[in-house]
Structures are given as structure tokens and as C-alpha cells.
Motif scaffolding. Structure first.
Motif, PDB file in Angstrom:
ATOM      1  N   PRO A   1       0.844  -1.200   0.000  1.00  0.00           N
ATOM      2  CA  PRO A   1       0.000   0.000   0.000  1.00  0.00           C
ATOM      3  C   PRO A   1       0.885   1.259   0.000  1.00  0.00           C
ATOM      4  CG  PRO A   1      -0.015  -1.064   2.154  1.00  0.00           C
ATOM      5  CD  PRO A   1       0.734  -1.974   1.236  1.00  0.00           C
TER       6      PRO A   1
ATOM      7  N   CYS B   1       1.103   3.739   1.955  1.00  0.00           N
ATOM      8  CA  CYS B   1       1.716   4.080   3.246  1.00  0.00           C
ATOM      9  C   CYS B   1       3.036   3.333   3.415  1.00  0.00           C
ATOM     10  CB  CYS B   1       0.751   3.764   4.393  1.00  0.00           C
ATOM     11  SG  CYS B   1       0.255   2.036   4.516  1.00  0.00           S
ATOM     12  N   CYS B   2       3.075   2.065   2.970  1.00  0.00           N
ATOM     13  CA  CYS B   2       4.265   1.231   3.155  1.00  0.00           C
ATOM     14  C   CYS B   2       5.370   1.591   2.154  1.00  0.00           C
ATOM     15  CB  CYS B   2       3.913  -0.243   3.026  1.00  0.00           C
ATOM     16  SG  CYS B   2       2.973  -0.840   4.437  1.00  0.00           S
TER      17      CYS B   2
ATOM     18  N   ASN C   1       0.901   4.631   8.608  1.00  0.00           N
ATOM     19  CA  ASN C   1      -0.189   3.816   9.119  1.00  0.00           C
ATOM     20  C   ASN C   1       0.204   3.307  10.506  1.00  0.00           C
ATOM     21  OD1 ASN C   1      -2.182   2.016   9.655  1.00  0.00           O
ATOM     22  ND2 ASN C   1      -2.137   1.041   7.654  1.00  0.00           N
TER      23      ASN C   1
ATOM     24  N   CYS D   1       1.914  -2.024   9.703  1.00  0.00           N
ATOM     25  CA  CYS D   1       2.426  -2.486   8.407  1.00  0.00           C
ATOM     26  C   CYS D   1       3.624  -1.640   7.995  1.00  0.00           C
ATOM     27  CB  CYS D   1       1.332  -2.431   7.342  1.00  0.00           C
ATOM     28  SG  CYS D   1       0.614  -0.799   7.070  1.00  0.00           S
ATOM     29  N   CYS D   2       3.566  -0.328   8.294  1.00  0.00           N
ATOM     30  CA  CYS D   2       4.638   0.569   7.867  1.00  0.00           C
ATOM     31  C   CYS D   2       5.937   0.328   8.630  1.00  0.00           C
ATOM     32  CB  CYS D   2       4.204   2.013   8.052  1.00  0.00           C
ATOM     33  SG  CYS D   2       2.852   2.463   6.974  1.00  0.00           S
TER      34      CYS D   2
HETATM   35 ZN    ZN Z   1       1.781   0.733   5.713  1.00  0.00          ZN
END
Ligand code: ZN
Length: 320
Positions: A18, A20-21, A111, A122-123
Motif C-alpha cells: 500500500p 503508506c508502506c 499507518n 504495516c509501515c
Molecule cells: Zn503501511
């Protein structure tokens, strides 16, 4: 390929991140590169795939495509030659370019949804993935458990150390030839870090090597009857098997409750199988501890039959 390059290869291949990542991964690669300030943004690497990743995530996150050149020796040198472009990239990560020291600004890990009850998003994984690609290496786990990040700046290395220890990883700091090294030697922490970064196969490889080493260890210990723990395991397995044989001899097995009867029969047919394997063989699959519980019950049933027979025998003797 070395274990280290296997990890990197696995991290590079992670797709469909995504936005954000991608942002967080670009931040990790840039921040832990050779320089990341208004005067220079650069990375040196001998891995062409890492060079490509550095270019693509930086471009996706900031709109600026780094320039890449290759030396005769095959070293890739990445940089952003224009100051205006560098300022754009820095501002994308809320930096002015005048920072006195580089720090990890967790605000760039966009995130912050916490999952799995751990202080991790996740980030965070994507950020560490980027950092590892820029400055990480790992030893072959067949030889030793060791993973490290080589960080030129003390403050930045301490921020990274804090981040890793916040996840409960057993990370440590040392200085090697004037550079700061954040490293982990604890195999479980290494597995966890690889999992956080998304290198699941590499984490699995370490687990497999550990299992192999454990089995080899057990085999060595089998030859050493001095070892109390191992003989305890052997004794338990022996007690269970002999209890079941006794129940069979006494014709008790067909009268047992169905689940006990099944475990007893499976144990006789598969004397070498582990508890987990026996659980798998059951008509309704059972956990290792469920199997263990039933084996213990079988031992206690056999003991109580034995005891009552012995007391009958001794009463008979008293009568004589
Ligand atoms: Zn993320």
C-alpha cells in the motif's frame, strides 16, 4: 547465494505494498543510505536489484527519480544531483535539510494501526525492510545466528535500537571500526525481525536449521544416558508404550472409550511417531497436548489395574 542476499532478494520481491508502506520503505532506504541531507542523498550498493528498488520507491514516494551510475567494478552509485530535487525528497519526509543529526521520525510511518496486539504497524515492517536493504547483513545460520545494521551515525543507530527493542527484539549496539552496529544474535529475535520485515522464507529457514540442530543434539544426547532430561522423555515414552502393551495383554483396549482406544491403537502401530504425528493420524485430529493427556490416562488406567491385581495377589497370599 549467501543467506544475506537471499533475505534481500525476498524483501525486494515483496509486491503490492500500500502507499503508506512504499512511503515508509523509501524512508528506511533513504535514511539508512550513505547520505540523506540537503548536501547529498546517496547510496552505494553492489546489488543491482537494490539500486532499482531505491530508485522506484524514492520516485513513488517523492516524485523524484534518483540517478544511477555503475562503476567498472560493478558498484552501483545512486544520487540525487539537484539540490532542488533533494529538498523535495527531504520535505516529503518532513525534513528541512538543516537537521543536525538524523533521527527516525515515526511520523513517517504513516499507518499506525496496531495489529496482533503488538506495538507494530504495516509501515514499521516496510521501514525496516528499507533500512535492511540499505545497510543490513546477516550471517549464514548454519554457522552462527547474527543479523546487523551498519549505521554511520550514533543517534540514528540508537533510534533504531530503541525501535527494535520496543518490539521485544534482543537487539544490541556496538562500535566496530568507528561505525555503529545494531545487531541481534538471539535466533528467535532474528526470526521475529525477518517476519516483521516480510522475509518469511528466510525466517522459516532459520527455524528449520534450528530443528535440524536440535535433532542432531538429541541424537548425541541419546548416546549419553547421563542426561536426565532426555532420559525422562525416553522414560515417559517407554512407560506409555509398556502401559498400552499391558492393557492389550489384559484385553482391556476394546473396552476403552473410543478416543482412548484409538490413541492406544495408534501408539502400538506407530511406536516411533511423535505426539503431533499421532494427533494428525486420529480420525478427528488432535493437538499434541490432547494426545499427551490421553496417553497419561492410559498409563493411569494400566497402573490402577496393576495395583488392584497386586493387592488381590497379596490378599491371596495373606489367606494362605
Ligand atoms: Zn503501511
Amino acid at each position: 547465494m549467501s543467506f544475506s542476499s537471499n533475505i534481500k532478494d525476498e524483501l525486494i520481491k515483496i509486491e503490492n505494498m500500500p502507499d503508506c508502506c512504499i512511503h515508509a520503505m523509501a524512508y528506511g532506504m533513504l535514511l539508512f543510505g550513505r547520505s540523506f541531507n540537503s548536501g547529498a542523498i546517496s547510496l552505494m550498493t553492489d546489488n543491482g536489484n537494490i539500486a532499482q528498488k531505491y530508485m522506484s520507491v524514492t520516485e513513488k514516494a517523492s516524485g523524484i527519480l534518483p540517478f544511477c551510475s555503475v562503476s567498472d567494478a560493478g558498484k552501483y552509485s545512486l544520487e540525487i544531483p539537484s539540490k532542488e530535487d533533494r529538498m523535495k525528497v527531504l520535505s516529503e519526509f518532513s525534513m528541512s535539510g538543516n537537521e543536525r543529526t538524523l533521527r527516525i521520525d515515526r511520523g513517517n510511518l504513516l499507518n499506525d494501526t496496531v495489529y496482533d496486539g503488538e506495538n507494530l504497524s504495516c509501515c514499521d515492517g516496510a521501514f525496516l525492510r528499507g533500512a535492511f536493504l540499505s545497510c543490513g547483513t546477516a550471517s549464514d545460520p548454519n554457522k552462527s545466528y547474527h543479523i546487523e545494521f551498519v549505521v554511520p551515525f550514533k543517534t540514528l543507530s540508537m533510534d533504531l535500537l530503541k525501535m527494535l527493542t520496543d518490539y521485544g527484539l534482543k537487539a544490541k549496539h556496538m562500535v566496530r571500526r568507528y561505525v555503529n552496529v545494531i545487531y541481534i544474535k538471539d535466533s528467535e529475535s532474528i526470526e521475529d525481525l525477518l517476519t516483521i520485515m516480510g522475509a518469511y522464507n528466510s525466517a522459516m529457514e532459520i527455524m528449520n536449521i534450528k530443528i535440524y540442530k536440535d535433532v542432531r543434539n538429541l541424537t548425541n544426547r541419546r548416546n549419553n544416558f547421563e542426561n536426565a532430561n532426555f532420559s525422562k522423555t525416553v522414560d515417559a515414552a517407554y512407560d506409555q508404550l509398556s502401559a498400552i502393551m499391558y492393557l492389550e495383554e489384559k484385553g482391556v483396549i476394546p473396552t476403552l472409550e473410543p478416543d482412548l482406544k484409538e490413541i492406544a491403537e495408534l501408539r502400538i502401530d506407530n511406536p516411533e511417531a511423535s505426539l503431533r504425528e499421532i494427533g494428525e493420524l486420529c480420525s478427528i485430529k488432535m493437538s499434541r497436548s490432547a494426545v499427551n493427556y490421553r496417553l497419561k490416562r492410559l498409563v493411569s488406567i494400566s497402573n490402577s489395574i496393576k495395583n488392584s491385581e497386586e493387592s488381590d495377589a497379596s490378599e491371596a497370599k495373606d489367606d494362605e
